[in-house]
Write an enzyme that holds these catalytic residues in place. Structure first.
Site, mmCIF file in Angstrom:
data_model
loop_
_atom_site.group_PDB
_atom_site.id
_atom_site.type_symbol
_atom_site.label_atom_id
_atom_site.label_comp_id
_atom_site.label_asym_id
_atom_site.label_seq_id
_atom_site.Cartn_x
_atom_site.Cartn_y
_atom_site.Cartn_z
ATOM 1 N N ARG A 21 19.517 -0.398 0.996
ATOM 2 C CA ARG A 21 19.822 -1.497 1.918
ATOM 3 C C ARG A 21 20.449 -2.666 1.179
ATOM 4 N NH1 ARG A 21 14.873 -0.176 4.991
ATOM 5 N NH2 ARG A 21 15.615 0.849 6.877
ATOM 6 N N SER A 38 7.774 11.279 1.335
ATOM 7 C CA SER A 38 7.446 10.290 2.358
ATOM 8 C C SER A 38 6.565 10.816 3.487
ATOM 9 C CB SER A 38 8.750 9.729 2.953
ATOM 10 O OG SER A 38 8.481 8.568 3.703
ATOM 11 N N ASN A 41 0.111 10.044 3.840
ATOM 12 C CA ASN A 41 -1.153 10.387 3.154
ATOM 13 C C ASN A 41 -2.348 9.976 3.996
ATOM 14 O OD1 ASN A 41 0.879 8.940 1.634
ATOM 15 N ND2 ASN A 41 -0.120 9.681 -0.224
ATOM 16 N N CYS A 42 -2.241 8.755 4.529
ATOM 17 C CA CYS A 42 -3.382 8.145 5.184
ATOM 18 C C CYS A 42 -3.757 8.882 6.473
ATOM 19 C CB CYS A 42 -3.113 6.676 5.456
ATOM 20 S SG CYS A 42 -2.498 5.827 3.992
ATOM 21 N N ASN A 276 13.981 -1.534 -18.703
ATOM 22 C CA ASN A 276 14.744 -0.620 -17.840
ATOM 23 C C ASN A 276 13.839 0.313 -17.047
ATOM 24 O OD1 ASN A 276 17.339 -1.489 -18.752
ATOM 25 N ND2 ASN A 276 16.873 -0.445 -20.683
ATOM 26 N N GLY A 281 2.823 1.197 -7.584
ATOM 27 C CA GLY A 281 1.903 2.056 -6.838
ATOM 28 C C GLY A 281 0.590 2.334 -7.551
ATOM 29 N N ASP A 282 -0.031 3.433 -7.158
ATOM 30 C CA ASP A 282 -1.367 3.787 -7.653
ATOM 31 C C ASP A 282 -1.410 3.972 -9.169
ATOM 32 O OD1 ASP A 282 -2.088 3.865 -5.017
ATOM 33 O OD2 ASP A 282 -2.537 6.010 -4.955
HETATM 34 P P1 FAD Z 1 1.925 8.633 -3.845
HETATM 35 O O1 FAD Z 1 2.164 8.196 -2.460
HETATM 36 O O2 FAD Z 1 0.770 9.512 -4.132
HETATM 37 O O3 FAD Z 1 3.250 9.345 -4.344
HETATM 38 C C1 FAD Z 1 3.385 9.823 -5.635
HETATM 39 C C2 FAD Z 1 4.257 11.064 -5.636
HETATM 40 O O4 FAD Z 1 4.767 11.254 -6.942
HETATM 41 C C3 FAD Z 1 3.481 12.334 -5.294
HETATM 42 O O5 FAD Z 1 4.039 12.957 -4.161
HETATM 43 C C4 FAD Z 1 3.622 13.194 -6.542
HETATM 44 O O6 FAD Z 1 3.798 14.569 -6.250
HETATM 45 C C5 FAD Z 1 4.865 12.637 -7.202
HETATM 46 N N1 FAD Z 1 4.904 12.831 -8.644
HETATM 47 C C6 FAD Z 1 3.912 12.584 -9.536
HETATM 48 N N2 FAD Z 1 4.319 12.853 -10.778
HETATM 49 C C7 FAD Z 1 5.591 13.302 -10.683
HETATM 50 C C8 FAD Z 1 6.545 13.741 -11.630
HETATM 51 N N3 FAD Z 1 6.264 13.798 -12.918
HETATM 52 N N4 FAD Z 1 7.768 14.128 -11.178
HETATM 53 C C9 FAD Z 1 8.058 14.076 -9.858
HETATM 54 N N5 FAD Z 1 7.188 13.664 -8.916
HETATM 55 C C10 FAD Z 1 5.975 13.279 -9.325
HETATM 56 N N6 FAD Z 1 -4.302 3.811 1.462
HETATM 57 C C11 FAD Z 1 -4.510 2.825 2.357
HETATM 58 O O7 FAD Z 1 -4.154 1.672 2.080
HETATM 59 N N7 FAD Z 1 -5.080 3.087 3.575
HETATM 60 C C12 FAD Z 1 -5.482 4.342 3.929
HETATM 61 O O8 FAD Z 1 -5.982 4.557 5.035
HETATM 62 C C13 FAD Z 1 -5.302 5.394 2.992
HETATM 63 N N8 FAD Z 1 -5.706 6.636 3.284
HETATM 64 C C14 FAD Z 1 -5.485 7.639 2.375
HETATM 65 C C15 FAD Z 1 -5.895 8.930 2.688
HETATM 66 C C16 FAD Z 1 -5.692 9.968 1.803
HETATM 67 C C17 FAD Z 1 -6.145 11.345 2.145
HETATM 68 C C18 FAD Z 1 -5.029 9.718 0.555
HETATM 69 C C19 FAD Z 1 -4.773 10.837 -0.416
HETATM 70 C C20 FAD Z 1 -4.625 8.434 0.227
HETATM 71 C C21 FAD Z 1 -4.851 7.383 1.137
HETATM 72 N N9 FAD Z 1 -4.469 6.076 0.832
HETATM 73 C C22 FAD Z 1 -4.682 5.076 1.745
HETATM 74 C C23 FAD Z 1 -3.857 5.725 -0.456
HETATM 75 C C24 FAD Z 1 -2.339 5.669 -0.377
HETATM 76 O O9 FAD Z 1 -1.873 6.863 0.175
HETATM 77 C C25 FAD Z 1 -1.780 5.451 -1.784
HETATM 78 O O10 FAD Z 1 -2.231 4.213 -2.252
HETATM 79 C C26 FAD Z 1 -0.259 5.458 -1.827
HETATM 80 O O11 FAD Z 1 0.253 6.660 -1.330
HETATM 81 C C27 FAD Z 1 0.237 5.245 -3.266
HETATM 82 O O12 FAD Z 1 1.606 5.359 -3.344
HETATM 83 P P2 FAD Z 1 2.309 5.898 -4.670
HETATM 84 O O13 FAD Z 1 3.766 5.882 -4.404
HETATM 85 O O14 FAD Z 1 1.783 5.166 -5.834
HETATM 86 O O15 FAD Z 1 1.784 7.390 -4.831
#
Ligand code: FAD
Length: 444
Positions: A21, A38, A41-42, A276, A281-282
């Site tokens: 964007r 995308s 998860n939640c 760079n 995220g988590d």
């Molecule tokens: P993610 O969304 O987990 O994405 C990371 C991605 O990176 C994954 O798909 C993984 O496969 C990919 N990846 C990792 N390493 C590599 C690599 N080396 N190469 C390529 N790809 C890779 N949060 C809330 O605030 N409210 C809720 O109600 C809530 N409910 C949840 C319920 C469940 C069952 C789960 C599992 C989580 C929930 N969460 C909730 C937490 C929320 O989903 C996470 O905080 C959020 O998704 C984090 O985003 P992220 O991008 O850091 O990681």
């Protein structure tokens, strides 16, 4: 410029969309090791519980749809196995073939998330009925197990958000549920006396709760769970939900600094010690918004916000991530449990001077049908009135009070200001003195 993103779900997909964007020319490559990008998860526990019945609804964006919509180069089933900082490339493994190739970047964004902790417990490797829940394939496996094996007894190990959401959803599928929790309470973000209400709710719904107890071993292929106390439980389906740990291996191998609890260390503009390379995220260590101390807060709001801010900063915009409050909410059967900022356990540990007030106001005018009492706790600094945090548990109007207080904290309002907030009132929704006002009166 060319921006490569590792991880295609909450943080990664948000960053990709925002980058496009802000700039139509940049080359944007989104790499995801799983099949799906995308996804919601939640929403996963609710699909297993058949509260959400449409599987497609969980897939917020597809590879094809998102590639087209935002003109992105999205590659799923593509795992980044190495960051080569001196060459500014990443090594990517095609998950299906094992083939490895390199892709260059000008800027790299890491959003690899966190994965469920799986302790090396005796008998776990032979236990077919033990699952963790993170993504769509995990969800499909658990749902298929429920659909096909029709489990009678389920055991949830760990009483956090995911554990309790799974408890509710499996109960909804007609399964008897037990929850095992090593601590003396479920729902770590709230304090013991607030969690006691949740314990009561679980008991009321027929969920067997084992506190101060952990799993020692699995026997009979997972059908028997031996607890540390010596008790043995029968399980047809076990969910291991004892927490998550950051996916930090790539960053660690690349020599980027990690925090004490393994989170990737970033500055306020979300850059690692290599300017760079951004991380969001988590997987990252954040600042506790209130105390300014390092914290791990694996929630969706921070991941989304950081994704957007990283994209802004890459495009030369002013973007500062000020830390995480950890504002959270969960549904536990009829109850809503919500919290923001610091809890008393944390304040005690940090030796901060604080005061706590508890109130039990009605969610809305007592004379109007459908209202119910809610329990609120507010923590603040007694001299300055600085608000440290709040928690609420109840059946109605819980999360709106916590959201107001979360806003108050970010707006730097103090406990006396809470009494002065002019909030919406009509009998079906609140009282002329809203619970947030009441907390201000009692605390101030
Ligand atoms: P993610 O969304 O987990 O994405 C990371 C991605 O990176 C994954 O798909 C993984 O496969 C990919 N990846 C990792 N390493 C590599 C690599 N080396 N190469 C390529 N790809 C890779 N949060 C809330 O605030 N409210 C809720 O109600 C809530 N409910 C949840 C319920 C469940 C069952 C789960 C599992 C989580 C929930 N969460 C909730 C937490 C929320 O989903 C996470 O905080 C959020 O998704 C984090 O985003 P992220 O991008 O850091 O990681």
């Amino acid at each position: 410029k060319k921006i490569v993103i590792v991880g295609g779900v909450a943080g990664g997909a948000t960053a990709a969309a925002r980058l496009r964007r802000l700039n139509e020319e940049d080359e944007i490559v989104l790499l995801e090791k799983g099949e799906y990008i995308s996804f919601a998860n939640c929403g996963l526990p609710y699909y297993i519980g058949e509260v959400i019945t449409n599987r497609e609804a969980l897939l917020v964006q597809t590879v094809e749809g998102m590639s087209k919509k935002f003109n992105l180069d999205i590659r799923n089933l593509s795992e980044v196995v190495e960051i080569n900082r001196e060459r500014k490339t990443v090594s990517i493994k095609k998950v299906e073939t094992g083939e490895i190739y390199e892709e260059s970047y000008d800027t790299l964004i890491l959003s690899p998330g966190a994965r469920p902790i799986v302790p090396p417990l005796n008998g776990l490797s032979d236990a077919e009925n033990v699952f963790t829940l993170r993504n769509v394939p995990d969800t499909d496996k658990i749902k298929a197990w429920v659909d096909e094996k029709k489990p009678k007894e389920a055991v949830i190990i760990g009483g956090g958000f995911i554990g309790l959401e799974m408890a509710e959803n499996l109960h909804h599928r007609g399964v008897n549920v037990s929850v095992i929790e090593l601590g003396n309470q479920v729902m770590a973000p709230i304090d013991y006396e607030m969690a006691a209400i949740v314990h009561w709710e679980l008991d009321n719904e027929g969920v067997e709760l084992y506190l101060n107890d952990g799993v020692k071993a699995f026997k009979d292929g997972g059908r028997t769970i031996v607890l540390q106390s010596g008790k043995e439980l029968t399980s047809d389906l076990t969910i291991l939900s004892i927490g998550v740990r950051p996916e930090n291996e790539l960053a660690e191998k690349a020599g980027l600094t990690l925090g004490e609890r393994g989170g990737i260390v970033v500055n306020q503009t979300l850059q690692t010690d290599d300017p760079n390379i951004y991380a969001i995220g988590d997987a990252i260590e954040v600042r506790d918004y209130v105390q300014g101390t390092p914290a791990m807060i694996p929630l969706a709001w921070p991941a989304n916000r950081q994704g957007r801010l990283a994209a802004d900063h890459i495009n030369g915009r002013n973007a500062v991530y000020k830390g995480s409050l950890g504002t959270s909410v969960a549904k536990v059967f009829g109850l809503t449990v919500a919290a923001t900022g610091n809890n008393e356990k944390l304040l005690k540990r940090s030796g901060v001077d604080y005061e706590a007030v508890h109130i039990h106001p009605n969610s809305n005018a007592a004379y109007y049908p459908g209202g119910s009492q809610l329990s609120m706790k507010l923590l603040f600094q007694p001299d300055t009135g600085e608000i440290f945090g709040a928690q609420a548990v109840g059946y109605k109007g819980v999360e709106k009070r916590i959201d107001v207080i979360a806003t108050a904290i970010k707006g730097k309002l103090n406990v006396w200001d809470l009494a002065d907030l002019e909030l919406a009132y009509a009998p079906p929704y609140s009282s002329a003195k809203d619970p947030v006002n009441m907390a201000g009166y009692v605390g101030g």
